[in-house]
Write an enzyme that holds these catalytic residues in place. Structure first.
Site, PDB file in Angstrom:
ATOM      1  N   GLU A   1      70.760 -34.779  30.042  1.00  0.00           N
ATOM      2  CA  GLU A   1      70.090 -33.935  30.932  1.00  0.00           C
ATOM      3  C   GLU A   1      71.313 -33.389  31.891  1.00  0.00           C
ATOM      4  O   GLU A   1      71.657 -33.891  33.014  1.00  0.00           O
ATOM      5  CB  GLU A   1      68.947 -34.457  31.643  1.00  0.00           C
ATOM      6  CG  GLU A   1      68.068 -34.745  30.580  1.00  0.00           C
ATOM      7  CD  GLU A   1      66.590 -34.944  31.470  1.00  0.00           C
ATOM      8  OE1 GLU A   1      65.772 -34.333  30.949  1.00  0.00           O
ATOM      9  OE2 GLU A   1      66.515 -35.803  32.636  1.00  0.00           O
TER      10      GLU A   1
ATOM     11  N   HIS B   1      66.588 -41.269  35.381  1.00  0.00           N
ATOM     12  CA  HIS B   1      66.753 -39.897  35.642  1.00  0.00           C
ATOM     13  C   HIS B   1      67.515 -39.772  36.770  1.00  0.00           C
ATOM     14  O   HIS B   1      67.518 -40.307  37.679  1.00  0.00           O
ATOM     15  CB  HIS B   1      65.199 -39.490  35.916  1.00  0.00           C
ATOM     16  CG  HIS B   1      64.876 -38.069  35.739  1.00  0.00           C
ATOM     17  ND1 HIS B   1      65.154 -37.139  36.773  1.00  0.00           N
ATOM     18  CD2 HIS B   1      64.460 -37.248  34.951  1.00  0.00           C
ATOM     19  CE1 HIS B   1      64.719 -35.905  36.368  1.00  0.00           C
ATOM     20  NE2 HIS B   1      64.373 -36.046  35.009  1.00  0.00           N
TER      21      HIS B   1
ATOM     22  N   GLY C   1      64.980 -28.173  35.989  1.00  0.00           N
ATOM     23  CA  GLY C   1      64.027 -27.519  36.980  1.00  0.00           C
ATOM     24  C   GLY C   1      64.834 -26.167  37.517  1.00  0.00           C
ATOM     25  O   GLY C   1      64.246 -25.829  38.568  1.00  0.00           O
TER      26      GLY C   1
ATOM     27  N   GLY D   1      60.504 -31.348  31.387  1.00  0.00           N
ATOM     28  CA  GLY D   1      59.802 -31.563  32.763  1.00  0.00           C
ATOM     29  C   GLY D   1      58.609 -30.721  32.737  1.00  0.00           C
ATOM     30  O   GLY D   1      57.403 -30.786  32.562  1.00  0.00           O
ATOM     31  N   GLY D   2      58.895 -29.450  33.417  1.00  0.00           N
ATOM     32  CA  GLY D   2      57.942 -28.416  34.131  1.00  0.00           C
ATOM     33  C   GLY D   2      56.978 -27.982  32.808  1.00  0.00           C
ATOM     34  O   GLY D   2      55.712 -27.979  33.186  1.00  0.00           O
TER      35      GLY D   2
ATOM     36  N   GLU E   1      67.063 -37.870  39.263  1.00  0.00           N
ATOM     37  CA  GLU E   1      66.418 -37.648  40.485  1.00  0.00           C
ATOM     38  C   GLU E   1      66.207 -38.855  40.992  1.00  0.00           C
ATOM     39  O   GLU E   1      66.350 -38.938  42.092  1.00  0.00           O
ATOM     40  CB  GLU E   1      64.823 -36.851  40.240  1.00  0.00           C
ATOM     41  CG  GLU E   1      65.109 -35.470  39.884  1.00  0.00           C
ATOM     42  CD  GLU E   1      63.891 -34.976  39.017  1.00  0.00           C
ATOM     43  OE1 GLU E   1      62.894 -35.618  38.881  1.00  0.00           O
ATOM     44  OE2 GLU E   1      63.884 -33.628  38.719  1.00  0.00           O
TER      45      GLU E   1
ATOM     46  N   SER F   1      65.145 -27.473  31.490  1.00  0.00           N
ATOM     47  CA  SER F   1      64.434 -26.404  31.653  1.00  0.00           C
ATOM     48  C   SER F   1      64.025 -25.856  30.120  1.00  0.00           C
ATOM     49  O   SER F   1      64.257 -24.594  29.918  1.00  0.00           O
ATOM     50  CB  SER F   1      65.354 -24.925  32.057  1.00  0.00           C
ATOM     51  OG  SER F   1      65.500 -25.543  33.594  1.00  0.00           O
TER      52      SER F   1
ATOM     53  N   ASN G   1      57.977 -35.309  31.025  1.00  0.00           N
ATOM     54  CA  ASN G   1      58.139 -35.869  32.096  1.00  0.00           C
ATOM     55  C   ASN G   1      57.498 -35.272  33.277  1.00  0.00           C
ATOM     56  O   ASN G   1      57.820 -34.163  33.677  1.00  0.00           O
ATOM     57  CB  ASN G   1      59.740 -36.092  32.322  1.00  0.00           C
ATOM     58  CG  ASN G   1      59.976 -36.555  33.721  1.00  0.00           C
ATOM     59  OD1 ASN G   1      59.076 -37.458  34.530  1.00  0.00           O
ATOM     60  ND2 ASN G   1      61.239 -36.642  34.250  1.00  0.00           N
ATOM     61  N   TRP G   2      56.192 -35.815  33.587  1.00  0.00           N
ATOM     62  CA  TRP G   2      55.403 -35.371  34.639  1.00  0.00           C
ATOM     63  C   TRP G   2      55.970 -35.495  36.114  1.00  0.00           C
ATOM     64  O   TRP G   2      55.544 -34.749  37.028  1.00  0.00           O
ATOM     65  CB  TRP G   2      54.112 -35.772  34.494  1.00  0.00           C
ATOM     66  CG  TRP G   2      53.305 -35.195  33.418  1.00  0.00           C
ATOM     67  CD1 TRP G   2      53.709 -34.342  32.413  1.00  0.00           C
ATOM     68  CD2 TRP G   2      51.867 -35.651  33.123  1.00  0.00           C
ATOM     69  NE1 TRP G   2      52.579 -34.017  31.740  1.00  0.00           N
ATOM     70  CE2 TRP G   2      51.616 -34.827  31.990  1.00  0.00           C
ATOM     71  CE3 TRP G   2      51.057 -36.383  33.688  1.00  0.00           C
ATOM     72  CZ2 TRP G   2      50.207 -34.921  31.465  1.00  0.00           C
ATOM     73  CZ3 TRP G   2      49.834 -36.598  33.139  1.00  0.00           C
ATOM     74  CH2 TRP G   2      49.297 -35.774  31.906  1.00  0.00           C
ATOM     75  N   LYS G   3      57.052 -36.403  36.268  1.00  0.00           N
ATOM     76  CA  LYS G   3      57.693 -36.530  37.526  1.00  0.00           C
ATOM     77  C   LYS G   3      56.367 -36.911  38.336  1.00  0.00           C
ATOM     78  O   LYS G   3      55.443 -37.426  38.043  1.00  0.00           O
ATOM     79  CB  LYS G   3      58.172 -35.223  37.982  1.00  0.00           C
ATOM     80  CG  LYS G   3      59.226 -34.638  37.139  1.00  0.00           C
ATOM     81  CD  LYS G   3      60.305 -33.876  37.362  1.00  0.00           C
ATOM     82  CE  LYS G   3      60.970 -33.086  36.494  1.00  0.00           C
ATOM     83  NZ  LYS G   3      62.240 -32.446  37.051  1.00  0.00           N
TER      84      LYS G   3
END
Ligand code: PEP
Length: 250
Positions: A166, A94, A172, A233-234, A96, A212, A9-11
Site C-alpha cells: 500500500e 497498516h 485515501g 478502504g473507502g 495509519e 484508492s 478495511n473499514w478503518k
C-alpha cells in the site's frame, strides 16, 4: 494458481448496527466462487459482523491485535479473543497504525508471530511515502519492511500469509498507483520472499495492492501476474465493493 483475496478495511467507520445492516444488505452480492472475500472491521463490529455473514463464504477480519497473550494492556485486544469471536484474518502494520500509533517494523513482526501462533492469517501492510518514492528508494524500503516482518516466521507460515502493498501516497487520496508501479513493487516483494525462503513460498504467498482501489481500477490491477487482489478502504464501505469483488466480470 493463487486464489485472489479481496479484503475491505473499514478503518474507524460503521457502528455495530450499521455494520450488521450493511453486511446483511450486501453479503449476497459480495460472495465469490473465485476469490476469498474478507471484511476487516472495528473491534466492536466483529461479533455482529461474524453473525451477519454466517452461512456465506465471506470471512471477518480484525484491524489490529496485540502481541501479548493477556494481562494489563488496557485497550488492547488479544489473538485468542479474536479467534473466539470468529475472526480469521487480521491486518497488521497498516500505515495509519504506524503513523498515528507508533507501530514499528519490530512490533509488526511480533504481531505477525502472534497471529500465526493462534491460527490467524495476517494481512501484513507495507509501502512507501511519496518522498521515498521520489527519492527512488521504494523497493529498498519495502524489502526492509518485509524482511523484518517475516523474522522467525517459518516457510509454512509464510505461505499462508497475505502481504498488502500500500503506497502511503495512494491511501485515501483517490490517487491510484499505476498498474506498472503496483506490479513492479509486488514483483519485488515476491522476489524478496523467494530470497528469504524459496521459490515455492514465493509462489504461494498472496500479495495485494491497496490504495484508492475502485471498481474502475480493480480489473487492470488485479489482472497483473503478481497482484493477487486488493486491500480496499473507502470503497469497501459502499455497495460498490461487490463490483470490486467481481472485477473479472465487468
Ligand atoms: C486502506 O485503508 O488500506 C486503503 C487502501 O484505503 P483506500 O482504499 O481508501 O485508499
Amino acid at each position: 494458481m493463487r486464489k485472489k483475496i479481496i479484503a475491505g478495511n473499514w478503518k474507524m467507520n460503521m457502528t455495530p448496527s450499521k455494520a450488521a445492516a450493511f453486511l446483511n444488505e450486501n453479503k449476497a452480492a459480495c460472495e465469490s466462487d473465485t476469490a476469498d472475500v474478507v471484511f476487516c472491521v472495528p473491534a466492536v463490529d466483529i461479533i455482529p459482523a461474524v453473525e451477519a455473514v454466517k452461512g456465506t463464504g465471506i470471512e471477518i477480519g480484525a484491524e489490529n491485535l496485540y502481541f501479548q497473550d493477556k494481562g494489563a494492556y488496557t485497550g488492547e485486544i488479544a489473538a485468542d479473543m479474536l479467534v473466539d469471536a470468529g475472526v480469521k484474518y487480521v491486518i497488521i502494520g497498516h500505515s495509519e497504525r504506524r503513523e498515528y500509533f507508533a507501530e514499528t517494523d519490530e512490533t509488526v513482526n511480533k504481531k505477525v508471530l502472534k497471529a500465526f501462533e493462534y491460527g490467524l492469517t495476517p494481512i501484513i501492510c507495507c509501502g512507501e511515502t511519496l518522498t521515498q518514492r521520489e527519492q527512488g528508494i521504494t523497493i529498498d524500503w519495502v524489502r526492509m519492511q518485509i524482511k523484518i516482518a517475516f523474522l522467525n516466521v517459518t516457510a509454512e507460515q509464510a505461505k499462508k500469509a497475505v502481504i498488502a502493498y500500500e503506497p502511503i501516497w495512494a491511501i485515501g487520496t483517490g490517487v491510484v498507483a499505476t498498474t506498472e508501479q503496483a506490479e513492479e513493487v509486488c514483483t519485488a516483494i515476491r522476489k524478496c520472499i523467494g530470497e528469504i525462503y524459496d521459490a515455492e513460498t514465493a509462489d504461494a504467498i498472496r500479495i495485494q495492492y491497496g490504495g484508492s482501489v475502485s471498481a474502475a481500477s480493480a480489473p487492470e490491477l488485479f489482472a497483473q501476474p503478481d497482484i493477487d487482489g486488493g486491500l480496499v478502504g473507502g470503497a469497501s464501505l459502499k455497495p460498490d465493493f461487490a463490483k470490486i469483488v467481481h472485477y473479472d466480470e465487468q
